[in-house]
Design an enzyme around this catalytic site. Structure first.
Site, PDB file in Angstrom:
ATOM      1  CB  ALA A   1      -0.957   0.042   1.339  1.00  0.00           C
TER       2      ALA A   1
ATOM      3  CD  GLN B   1      -6.508  -4.078 -37.434  1.00  0.00           C
ATOM      4  OE1 GLN B   1      -6.927  -3.673 -36.515  1.00  0.00           O
ATOM      5  NE2 GLN B   1      -7.185  -3.541 -38.379  1.00  0.00           N
TER       6      GLN B   1
ATOM      7  CD  GLU C   1       4.739  -3.867  -9.339  1.00  0.00           C
ATOM      8  OE1 GLU C   1       5.882  -3.880  -9.216  1.00  0.00           O
ATOM      9  OE2 GLU C   1       3.912  -4.770  -9.085  1.00  0.00           O
TER      10      GLU C   1
ATOM     11  CB  THR D   1       3.307   5.409 -15.994  1.00  0.00           C
ATOM     12  OG1 THR D   1       4.303   6.351 -15.907  1.00  0.00           O
ATOM     13  CG2 THR D   1       2.126   5.649 -15.369  1.00  0.00           C
ATOM     14  CB  SER D   2       5.379   3.423 -20.548  1.00  0.00           C
ATOM     15  OG  SER D   2       4.636   2.125 -20.559  1.00  0.00           O
TER      16      SER D   2
END
Ligand code: CAA
Length: 385
Positions: free
Chosen positions: A124, A336, A363, A365-366
């Site tokens: 947390a 696709q 964990e 972001t990019s």
């Protein structure tokens, strides 16, 4: 680093694959649809040793190491990303920091039941105002004799509702900023600790993502992990390991979608031939295979560095970034390849597409992974690269 798995790792891979195929696949679509936490299968994963793979045997784990862990995690995620994230949080975000920073008494009490799969742990850190900006913690822990009194709210906690133990990060000295953050284990049932709402999500719907609330919650000093002010380092160290696990989860999601696409391209016919004969489909399949292999190599490298006790923070960020972007691209292209059939639930690439998205978010972001990589390059601190 060798490309070959050891015979033990091969056995773990085969065991995880067989378990995923025979026990998880039959329920994967249903638990996603109903947002149902899969207690029975997660319990069996504990019995197989999957819930404490990175934890030493002495503390209830299987001590298999990070490389075996990513291999197994990939197999689980190939079939169900929800099971994979539960396994990942238990191992990397909860188990690993308690093993690393806890005392023997704390390991005995807080780690052994979780590493052996008899209970779940959660991590947390995130708060409403502290997501990417994780240093901006508002939850307070004030010392009162031999206790701390916790007040605040944690958000987006994976396994927050189901976990018996929460590793909670709080400010014990606001003036010190992130150097005033301290870690505690709070046990379910502690007065003043309640679970708030469980989120209704796009993907990984069978794992619970909950809010944890602390209202004058008294936690004994013995439940503090590490020293006062050490919490942010503990959180970041745990997340480094966690990112390697999420990279493996992303590879598993991508692999499942890719395999389905290859199978579909072999059987679906259009313009008088199987669609795999069409160059534009071939290109999509080839791009998928190359990206998955690249992501796997980066992830195995980060795991190998971790096993060797070498720095791997940047390697973990690179692996997580590339694997998450790969998962999103591969699952998009998998739909696709399937055309309209990819858009309906029956063909399962739809679930993979929804599950892939979270790997670009949690964990770190990019964008946060790029920040971590770039900072290390600019500082000349090329750890793990
Ligand atoms: N290991 C150890 N220490 C670290 C570290 C690491 N990987 N990264 C940073 N630190 C230390 C730094 O050395 C610094 O310490 P000192 O000030 O004492 O020297 C301190 O932490 C602060 O670091 P920065 O100055 O780099 O802080 P920043 O605010 O500029 O950047 C950040 C920090 C990289 C953006 C970090 O906040 C971050 O990674 N954010 C993303 C948070 C994240 O990943 N959240 C995921 C939540 S958990 C989750 O998603 C779980 C789930 O549900 C599955």
């Amino acid at each position: 680093m060798t490309f070959d798995l050891t015979s033990e790792q091969q056995l773990i891979q085969a065991t995880a694959r067989e378990f995923a195929e025979t026990q998880i696949r039959p329920i994967a679509a249903e638990i996603d649809r109903d947002s149902r936490f899969p207690h029975e299968t997660v319990k069996r994963m504990g019995e197989l040793g999957l819930m404490g793979m990175v934890i030493p045997e002495r503390w209830g784990g299987s001590g298999a190491g990070a490389q075996a862990y990513v291999v197994a995690l990939e197999e689980i995620a190939r079939v169900c990303a929800s099971h994979a994230v539960v396994m990942s949080v238990n191992n990397s975000l909860y188990g690993d920091p308690i093993a690393r920073f806890g005392t023997d008494a704390q390991r005995e009490r807080f780690l052994t039941p979780v590493a052996s799969g008899h209970a779940h742990g959660c991590f947390a850190l995130t708060e409403p105002q502290a997501g990417s900006d994780a240093t901006n913690q508002a939850t307070l822990a004030v010392r009162d004799g031999d206790h701390y009194v916790l007040n605040g709210c944690k958000r987006f906690v994976t396994t927050g509702r189901e976990a018996s133990f929460a590793l909670v990060f709080c400010q014990t000295d606001r003036a010190k900023g992130h150097r005033g953050i301290t870690a505690f284990v709070v046990e379910k049932g502690t007065r003043g600790f309640t679970v708030g709402k469980t989120e209704d999500k796009l993907g990984i719907r069978a794992s619970d993502t909950a809010e944890l609330l602390f209202d004058d919650c008294r936690v004994p000093v013995q439940s503090r992990i590490g020293d006062e002010g050490q919490g942010f380092k503990i959180a970041m160290t745990a997340i480094d390991g966690g990112r390697v696990g999420i990279a493996a989860q992303a590879i598993g999601i991508a692999t499942g979608a890719y395999e389905r696409s290859v199978a579909y391209a072999r059987e679906r016919r259009a313009f008088g031939v199987i669609i795999g004969e069409h160059q534009m489909v071939q290109w999509m399949l080839a791009d998928m295979a190359v990206a998955i292999d690249g992501a796997r190599l980066l992830t195995r490298k980060a795991a190998a560095l971790k096993d060797a006790g070498r720095p791997y923070r940047t390697a973990a960020a690179m692996a997580k970034l590339f694997a998450a972007e790969t998962a999103m691209k591969v699952t998009t292209d998998a739909i696709q390849v399937h055309g309209g059939y990819g858009f309906i639930k029956e063909y399962e690439v739809e679930r993979a597409f929804r599950d892939a998205k979270i790997t670009q978010l949690y964990e770190g972001t990019s964008q946060i992974q790029k920040l971590v990589v770039a900072r290390h390059l600019l500082r000349g601190d090329h750890d793990g690269v």
